[in-house]
Scaffold this motif. Structure first.
Motif, PDB file in Angstrom:
ATOM      1  N   GLY A 111     -22.851  -9.013   1.390  1.00  0.00           N
ATOM      2  CA  GLY A 111     -22.497  -8.203   0.046  1.00  0.00           C
ATOM      3  C   GLY A 111     -22.835  -8.426  -1.582  1.00  0.00           C
ATOM      4  O   GLY A 111     -24.571  -8.558  -1.104  1.00  0.00           O
ATOM      5  N   GLU A 112     -22.635  -8.049  -2.207  1.00  0.00           N
ATOM      6  CA  GLU A 112     -23.430  -8.296  -3.867  1.00  0.00           C
ATOM      7  C   GLU A 112     -21.403  -8.489  -4.628  1.00  0.00           C
ATOM      8  O   GLU A 112     -21.061  -8.049  -4.797  1.00  0.00           O
ATOM      9  N   PRO A 113     -22.039  -9.930  -5.659  1.00  0.00           N
ATOM     10  CA  PRO A 113     -21.262 -10.654  -6.096  1.00  0.00           C
ATOM     11  C   PRO A 113     -21.005  -9.264  -7.537  1.00  0.00           C
ATOM     12  O   PRO A 113     -19.832  -9.612  -7.796  1.00  0.00           O
ATOM     13  N   ASN A 114     -21.843  -8.812  -7.391  1.00  0.00           N
ATOM     14  CA  ASN A 114     -21.557  -7.751  -8.913  1.00  0.00           C
ATOM     15  C   ASN A 114     -20.943  -7.071  -8.440  1.00  0.00           C
ATOM     16  O   ASN A 114     -20.512  -5.938  -9.176  1.00  0.00           O
ATOM     17  N   ALA A 115     -21.046  -6.955  -7.460  1.00  0.00           N
ATOM     18  CA  ALA A 115     -19.578  -5.483  -6.699  1.00  0.00           C
ATOM     19  C   ALA A 115     -18.326  -5.498  -7.654  1.00  0.00           C
ATOM     20  O   ALA A 115     -17.300  -5.246  -7.560  1.00  0.00           O
ATOM     21  N   GLY A 116     -17.850  -7.132  -7.762  1.00  0.00           N
ATOM     22  CA  GLY A 116     -16.548  -7.827  -8.347  1.00  0.00           C
ATOM     23  C   GLY A 116     -15.427  -7.624  -6.504  1.00  0.00           C
ATOM     24  O   GLY A 116     -15.757  -7.058  -5.697  1.00  0.00           O
ATOM     25  N   ASP A 117     -14.326  -7.525  -7.616  1.00  0.00           N
ATOM     26  CA  ASP A 117     -13.334  -8.498  -6.555  1.00  0.00           C
ATOM     27  C   ASP A 117     -12.168  -6.912  -5.788  1.00  0.00           C
ATOM     28  O   ASP A 117     -12.219  -6.015  -6.774  1.00  0.00           O
ATOM     29  N   PHE A 118     -11.737  -6.201  -4.941  1.00  0.00           N
ATOM     30  CA  PHE A 118     -10.453  -5.993  -4.414  1.00  0.00           C
ATOM     31  C   PHE A 118     -10.117  -6.200  -4.947  1.00  0.00           C
ATOM     32  O   PHE A 118      -8.791  -7.494  -5.108  1.00  0.00           O
ATOM     33  N   THR A 119      -8.724  -5.691  -5.698  1.00  0.00           N
ATOM     34  CA  THR A 119      -7.429  -5.993  -6.064  1.00  0.00           C
ATOM     35  C   THR A 119      -5.705  -5.927  -5.420  1.00  0.00           C
ATOM     36  O   THR A 119      -6.344  -3.924  -5.729  1.00  0.00           O
ATOM     37  N   MET A 120      -5.087  -6.019  -4.067  1.00  0.00           N
ATOM     38  CA  MET A 120      -4.361  -5.527  -3.846  1.00  0.00           C
ATOM     39  C   MET A 120      -2.623  -5.929  -4.406  1.00  0.00           C
ATOM     40  O   MET A 120      -2.708  -7.059  -4.629  1.00  0.00           O
ATOM     41  N   GLU A 121      -2.601  -4.882  -4.898  1.00  0.00           N
ATOM     42  CA  GLU A 121      -1.574  -5.338  -5.154  1.00  0.00           C
ATOM     43  C   GLU A 121       0.155  -4.876  -4.308  1.00  0.00           C
ATOM     44  O   GLU A 121       0.357  -3.920  -4.249  1.00  0.00           O
ATOM     45  N   ALA A 122       0.992  -5.625  -4.160  1.00  0.00           N
ATOM     46  CA  ALA A 122       2.361  -4.728  -3.472  1.00  0.00           C
ATOM     47  C   ALA A 122       3.838  -5.627  -3.806  1.00  0.00           C
ATOM     48  O   ALA A 122       4.008  -6.381  -4.358  1.00  0.00           O
ATOM     49  N   TYR A 123       4.798  -4.083  -4.297  1.00  0.00           N
ATOM     50  CA  TYR A 123       6.011  -4.897  -4.898  1.00  0.00           C
ATOM     51  C   TYR A 123       7.007  -4.353  -3.186  1.00  0.00           C
ATOM     52  O   TYR A 123       6.871  -2.890  -3.358  1.00  0.00           O
ATOM     53  N   THR A 124       7.942  -5.113  -3.381  1.00  0.00           N
ATOM     54  CA  THR A 124       8.754  -4.547  -2.453  1.00  0.00           C
ATOM     55  C   THR A 124      10.026  -5.179  -2.921  1.00  0.00           C
ATOM     56  O   THR A 124      10.636  -6.348  -3.429  1.00  0.00           O
ATOM     57  N   HIS A 125      11.374  -3.813  -2.660  1.00  0.00           N
ATOM     58  CA  HIS A 125      12.705  -4.508  -2.766  1.00  0.00           C
ATOM     59  C   HIS A 125      13.626  -3.847  -2.067  1.00  0.00           C
ATOM     60  O   HIS A 125      12.896  -3.138  -1.400  1.00  0.00           O
ATOM     61  N   GLN A 126      14.476  -5.048  -2.002  1.00  0.00           N
ATOM     62  CA  GLN A 126      15.218  -4.966  -0.514  1.00  0.00           C
ATOM     63  C   GLN A 126      16.787  -5.361  -1.012  1.00  0.00           C
ATOM     64  O   GLN A 126      16.839  -6.495  -1.634  1.00  0.00           O
ATOM     65  N   LEU A 127      17.683  -4.142  -0.587  1.00  0.00           N
ATOM     66  CA  LEU A 127      18.960  -4.272  -1.137  1.00  0.00           C
ATOM     67  C   LEU A 127      19.693  -4.349   0.064  1.00  0.00           C
ATOM     68  O   LEU A 127      19.801  -3.097   1.003  1.00  0.00           O
TER      69      LEU A 127
END
Length: 725
Positions: A283-299
C-alpha cells in the motif's frame, strides 16, 4: 502521553504497588456483605478448561451432556494461558473454525464448518446473546471477555439470521460485589505494548461496578502497518430486589491501522512469485490509517418469578463508523506482471451504521405427567441502518508498485478527482417470535424442539442511479434434537435444523444484492444434520466430544456473468465433516485442550463467471482446510512459598486450502508451535513469558485470492506482568 510512554511508566508502578501490598498487612475495614447475583453468567463463570454448561445454545441452564448440539467454550483460564488479546486468538483452539481474510486486522472474519458469511462483513457474532456483527465492527478485544462460546450448527431457531455452520457468542465480564483490582502490562516483539486495568467492587449494598480499560500500541511485523487500540468498558449491576437484577454495559472500542491487503503470490500467468518478504507492504504509507469506532450500550433486566420461572428483557444499541483511505492493490491476477509489477487504485471510505435491538424471553420448568419440560418463549426485534459511501480512482500504471522493490511516497489526489464507487443507504427491520421446549422423557431420553417465526424487511436506496429495492420475507426456522444419556460419562445425540440469512446490500458492485431489474433476492437457506457423542469424566473436570455433520446452503448470490454489476442466485454450498474436541484437567497439575477437524466444503452447483465460463461444482471453498488440528498442554506446579510455576506448549496444524472461491491455486499447509510460561510469585504478582511461532515458520494466514494474501506472523516474544491490589 503515548501508549509507549504509558507502558514504561506503569511497569515500575505496578512492581512498587505489589511489593508494598506484600510488605504490610492492610488495615482492617468494614466489609460489605458478599452478595451473590443469581444470573446464568454467574453460574457459568468457572475458569476451568472444560465447561459443563451448554452456553447460549439453549438460552437456558441445560447441562452440555443433555443438549443435542456441539458447543465449545473457551474459558477465561484458556484466554489467559494463551495470552489472547483478540477473540480471533481463539480460532485455532476449536475444531472446524478456519481463519478468513480480515484485510490486515480490520475486523473479525472466520468460518465454522466451512461457512464464512459475507466476504465483506463476516459471519454472525453474538454478544451476550444479542447480535453483535451487523455492519463493520473492529476486532473484538478480550479485556472485557469472560468466555467465548462456539455454537456449532444452525442457531437460527433461537437467534435468527446466521450461517448454518455455527455462531460465536462473546460473554462479557460482569460487575462483582467482591472487590478486585487487576493491572496488566505486556511488552513484545516489533515494538508492541499493551496495558489494561480491570477494577470491580460494590458501590453500595445493592450496586456493583466494573471498569475495564485497555490500550495498545503495536509496531507490527508488516512494514508501515502500525496500529493503535483503545477499549473503555464500564458496567453496573443493580439489585432491585432479591429476585430482580438490572445490568448496564457500555463498550467503546477505537481501532486504528492502515488497510493491508497483504501480498501477491502469483502473476498474470498463474506462476508463483518467489522470495517475497512477509513484511512487504504494497500500500502507501502516506494514505494514513483507517479509524474504526464502535459504541455498544446494553441494558438487561432479569427477574425470577419463582424457583421454576424466570424472565429477561434486554435492549442493545450500537453505533459504528469506519473511515479511511488507501492505495490498494487491484484484486485480479491480470494486474500482476511476471516481473512483479502490481496495479493499484485509490479508495476512500466512509461507512456509518446504527443498530437497535430488543429481546424478551420467559423460561419455565414444569411437568405434564411424567414428562419434564424446560420451556422457553420469546420475541426479538431490530432496526439496522447502514449508510455506505466510497470514492475510487484509477490512473493506469502511474500508481503501480513492485512486490520486490515497492515505491512509496505518493500523495492522495484531491477528492474532487475521484468517482463514486459506492453510495447507498440500507434499512433492515425484523420482528421474530421463538419457542423452544426441552423434554425429559425419562432420566435418559431428552427431546428438544424449537421454532422461530421471523418477518424481515429490507429497503435499499442506491444513490448512484436513484433506484430503490425493497423486499419482505416471512421465514420459519425449526430445529429438533434427541439425546440419550448412556451414563454420567457418555451421551449420544442427533439433531436436524434449518437456518436463513438475508441477501442484504453491502458495499461494492454485485454485492448490492439485487438483480438486473433492481429486485431483491430471497434469503439464503441452510439445513443441517448432525450426530455425535459427548464425554464427561466422573469428576466433571475433563470433557469432549465427537460429531459428524452434513450441511447444505442454497440461494447463495454470485456475480451475474451477463451483467457484472448485479447478482444472480446461483449458488449452493455443501459441507460434510468430522470434529473431535477434548479439554480439561488431565491431572491435578496438567490441563489440556486439543481438537481435530476434517472438513469437505465445496460448491454444490456450477457457478457461472461469464457467458462462457463457470466455476465447477465440487470446487473447494476458500481458506477451508480439509484437515486441521491443535493441542495445548499446561503444567502447573505449586512452589514451597505458595506461589505457582506454569509451563506449557502446543501446536497448530492447518492443511492446504484453496486461495479463493475459484479454487485455482492452493495455500500450503503449515505447523506452528508456541511456548508459554508464568511465575506466580505470590497471590498478587505474576510474571509471564510467551513465544509464538517458535520455529519462525513462514506461512500464509488467509487470502482473498492470489493477489490479496496475508502472511502469518513470525516468531513473537511477549513479556507480561500482572498485579492485583
Amino acid at each position: 502521553m503515548t501508549i509507549h510512554t504509558y507502558a514504561r511508566t506503569l511497569l515500575p508502578a505496578l512492581l512498587m504497588l505489589s511489593s508494598t501490598s506484600n510488605a504490610q498487612e492492610p488495615e482492617k475495614s468494614t466489609q460489605l456483605e458478599e452478595i451473590t447475583v443469581n444470573t446464568k453468567s454467574e453460574q457459568s463463570k468457572s475458569n476451568a478448561y472444560y465447561q459443563r454448561d451448554s452456553g447460549a445454545s439453549t438460552r437456558t441452564d441445560t447441562p452440555a451432556q443433555e443438549t443435542s448440539q456441539a458447543v465449545k467454550i473457551i474459558s477465561r483460564q484458556v484466554l489467559d494461558d494463551v495470552r489472547a488479546t483478540r477473540v480471533a486468538d481463539t480460532y485455532d483452539l476449536v475444531s472446524g473454525v478456519s481463519r478468513q481474510n480480515n484485510f490486515g486486522g480490520l475486523w473479525d472474519n472466520f468460518a465454522i464448518r466451512g461457512f464464512a458469511g459475507h466476504e465483506n462483513t463476516g459471519p454472525a457474532i453474538l454478544r451476550n446473546g444479542f447480535s453483535g456483527n451487523r455492519g463493520y465492527n473492529p476486532p473484538r478485544d478480550t479485556a472485557n471477555t469472560e468466555r467465548v462460546e462456539f455454537l456449532k450448527g444452525p442457531a437460527a431457531a433461537l437467534y435468527g439470521n446466521s450461517e448454518p455452520g455455527g455462531t460465536l457468542n462473546v460473554v462479557t465480564k460482569k460487575p462483582q460485589f467482591k472487590s478486585s483490582n487487576v493491572a496488566e502490562i505486556y511488552v513484545g516483539s516489533y515494538d508492541s505494548y499493551r496495558s489494561s486495568i480491570d477494577s470491580t467492587g460494590a458501590l453500595t449494598n445493592n450496586l456493583a461496578y466494573r471498569m475495564i480499560v485497555a490500550a495498545e500500541d503495536n509496531g507490527g511485523f508488516r512494514d508501515y502497518v502500525d496500529s493503535e487500540r483503545l477499549l473503555i468498558a464500564p458496567s453496573f449491576t443493580l439489585l432491585l430486589g432479591p429476585s430482580t437484577t438490572l445490568n448496564y454495559e457500555l463498550e467503546y472500542l477505537k481501532h486504528r491501522l492502515p488497510m493491508d491487503r497483504g501480498i501477491a503470490i502469483r502473476d498474470s500467468n498463474g506462476n508463483r512469485l518467489h522470495n517475497i518478504k512477509r513484511s512487504r507492504f504494497l500500500g502507501e504509507p502516506n494514505a494514513g490509517d483507517f479509524t474504526m469506532e464502535a459504541y455498544t450500550h446494553q441494558l438487561t433486566l432479569d427477574h425470577e418469578f419463582s424457583n421454576q420461572w424466570r424472565g429477561k428483557v434486554g435492549l442493545v444499541y450500537k453505533d459504528n463508523s469506519t473511515k479511511g483511505g488507501a492505495l490498494e492493490t487491484r484484486p485480479a491476477l491480470s494486474f500482476i506482471s511476471p516481473s512483479g509489477n502490481v496495479g493499484r487504485q485509490w479508495r476512500l471510505r466512509d461507512y456509518q451504521s446504527d443498530d437497535l435491538s430488543i429481546q424478551a424471553d420467559l423460561n419455565g420448568k414444569f411437568k405434564t405427567g411424567n414428562i419434564g419440560h424446560d420451556f422457553m418463549i420469546g420475541m426479538e426485534a431490530y432496526r439496522f441502518n447502514n449508510d455506505q459511501f466510497m470514492l475510487s480512482r484509477r490512473e493506469g500504471a502511474i500508481w503501480n508498485t513492485n512486490v520486490y522493490a515497492p515505491v512509496y511516497g505518493l500523495n492522495q489526489p484531491a477528492s474532487s478527482l475521484f468517482g463514486v464507487g459506492t453510495n447507498f443507504y440500507e434499512k433492515q427491520t425484523d420482528v421474530a417470535l421463538f419457542v423452544q421446549d426441552q423434554l425429559s422423557l425419562t432420566d435418559k431420553w431428552k427431546l428438544m424442539g424449537g421454532l422461530r417465526f421471523e418477518s424481515y424487511r429490507q429497503d435499499l436506496d442506491n444513490k448512484i442511479n436513484n433506484s430503490t429495492s425493497k423486499q419482505d420475507h416471512f421465514v420459519t426456522s425449526p430445529r429438533a434434537g434427541l439425546t440419550y444419556i448412556v451414563n454420567p460419562e457418555i451421551s449420544l445425540y442427533t439433531s436436524w435444523s434449518r437456518s436463513f440469512r438475508p441477501n442484504s446490500g453491502v458495499a461494492g458492485g454485485s454485492s448490492f444484492g439485487v438483480d438486473s431489474a433492481g429486485n431483491g433476492f430471497d434469503p439464503e437457506r441452510g439445513r443441517a444434520f448432525e450426530i455425535g457423542m459427548k464425554y464427561q469424566s466422573i469428576d466433571q473436570r475433563l470433557g469432549g466430544g465427537i460429531s459428524v455433520y452434513d450441511i447444505t446452503k442454497q440461494n447463495v448470490l454470485t456475480t451475474n456473468p451477463l451483467s457484472p454489476d448485479f447478482s444472480i442466485a446461483a449458488g449452493e454450498v455443501r459441507s460434510r465433516g468430522l470434529e473431535l474436541d477434548l479439554s480439561g484437567q488431565i491431572t491435578d497439575h496438567l490441563r489440556a485442550i486439543a481438537s481435530y477437524a476434517y472438513i469437505d466444503a465445496y460448491l454444490g452447483k456450477d457457478v457461472p463467471t461469464s457467458a462462457n465460463s463457470f466455476i465447477a461444482s465440487g470446487s473447494r471453498l476458500s481458506n477451508i482446510p480439509k484437515h486441521s488440528a491443535n493441542a495445548l498442554l499446561m503444567h502447573e506446579q505449586t512452589l514451597a512459598n505458595g506461589g505457582k510455576l506454569g509451563l506449557g506448549g502446543g501446536f497448530t496444524y492447518v492443511g492446504k486450502r484453496a486461495d479463493s472461491t475459484e479454487d485455482v491455486f492452493e495455500l500450503p499447509s503449515y505447523v506452528t508451535a508456541r511456548l508459554t510460561t508464568y511465575w506466580q510469585i505470590d497471590p498478587k504478582l505474576r510474571l509471564s513469558f510467551d513465544v509464538t511461532n517458535v520455529f519462525d515458520r513462514e506461512y500464509y494466514d488467509s487470502s482473498y485470492n492470489s493477489t490479496w494474501v496475508l502472511p502469518g506472523a513470525p516468531r513473537m516474544l511477549t513479556l507480561g506482568l500482572q498485579a492485583k491490589f
